[in-house]
Design an enzyme around this catalytic site. Sequence first.
Site, PDB file in Angstrom:
ATOM      1  N   CYS A 268       0.825  -1.213   0.000  1.00 37.28           N
ATOM      2  CA  CYS A 268       0.000   0.000   0.000  1.00 37.28           C
ATOM      3  C   CYS A 268       0.857   1.261   0.000  1.00 37.28           C
ATOM      4  O   CYS A 268       0.674   2.155  -0.839  1.00 37.28           O
ATOM      5  CB  CYS A 268      -0.958  -0.008   1.182  1.00 37.28           C
ATOM      6  SG  CYS A 268      -0.205  -0.448   2.763  1.00 37.28           S
ATOM      7  N   TYR A 269       1.790   1.370   0.934  1.00 37.81           N
ATOM      8  CA  TYR A 269       2.687   2.526   0.944  1.00 37.81           C
ATOM      9  C   TYR A 269       3.458   2.645  -0.383  1.00 37.81           C
ATOM     10  O   TYR A 269       3.558   3.740  -0.956  1.00 37.81           O
ATOM     11  CB  TYR A 269       3.682   2.432   2.097  1.00 37.81           C
ATOM     12  CG  TYR A 269       3.142   2.735   3.469  1.00 37.81           C
ATOM     13  CD1 TYR A 269       2.567   3.971   3.770  1.00 37.81           C
ATOM     14  CD2 TYR A 269       3.238   1.799   4.495  1.00 37.81           C
ATOM     15  CE1 TYR A 269       2.095   4.252   5.050  1.00 37.81           C
ATOM     16  CE2 TYR A 269       2.776   2.069   5.772  1.00 37.81           C
ATOM     17  CZ  TYR A 269       2.201   3.301   6.048  1.00 37.81           C
ATOM     18  OH  TYR A 269       1.741   3.586   7.308  1.00 37.81           O
TER      19      TYR A 269
END
Length: 345
Positions: A149-150
């Site tokens: 996600c990051y």
Amino acid sequence: MIKVGIVGGTGYTGVELLRLLAVHPDVELTAITSRKEDGLPVADMFPSLRGRVNLKFSSPDNADLTKCDVVFFATPHGVAMAQAPALLKAGVKVIDLAADFRIQEKAVFEKWYKIEHTCPDLLEHAAYGLAELNREDIKKANLVANPGCYPTTMQLGYYPLLKNGLVDAGSLIADCKSGVSGAGRKAEIGTLFSESSDNFKAYGVAGHRHTPETSAQLQRFTSDKVSLIFTPHLVPMIRGMHSTLYARLTKAISNEDLQKLFEDQYKDSAFVDVMPFGSHPETRSTRGSNMLRLALHRPDNGNTVIVLVVQDNLVKGASGQAVQCMNLMFGLEETTGLMQIALLP
């Protein structure tokens, strides 16, 4: 219809896959595995799926995943690598939402994830599943490593700058925040309501698993040596992610041209919204949707460019992105089943 199996359907990314795939016009949900919940109707665990998903969880030993066209692994690290070889041999496509195939170097993976990689021969065959930057490889792939996600926010935010050689690749700084759902659906002291509510903290400052993944992908975009300082934070909300990315400009460029650079780069990307220069994207503007929004800033017209990036960490940061990859792998429109509008308020 694409016959879909999900391994690990009881976590947050698993139920998010179910929510999206249950209304996908080209999908037939075929199997959802959980050893602990074997025999339990999915809708009994997740009432939001009543009337939409009529399957029961089944033990991995009883689920014949080889009858599926594609299997999603919404599981802890290490599970997909154990089962992927047999599925691929049977002609089943595999999309892993964990990190088993994100890092191409076996030694680097084992250093950060503290487990042995049991099928390193598959690493070179895995397509990295960031559709906006890797569409053609995903279309041809049988095995996709869904990005973290990051890393999704950092790559889409930095890509136009690195691709065009506008910034110092050796001094990138990413200050990122995520909602508590990013930690997964498990009992853990740090994510208890009394611990995370009304609280804000950094974690993984000395080193985070998403750093080598992101750095390796960013390195693909430039011939200069990439150096990334990445600091994640936990914020007291359920879902959502906000990344503030800093880079030092090395070439003269106007704000108008910077904006045009990003708009041109993502003009054909349905899930990247380049907002007007100086905007302040909010996490709630992406909640429940597969949209990523970003905006450019340049304090005092100096040599620092700031990219603000927001997304839903469970959708564009995980399950929505995985469905996006599935669409490409099966020759569908990339947006199929993913055009939900964000929830507001």
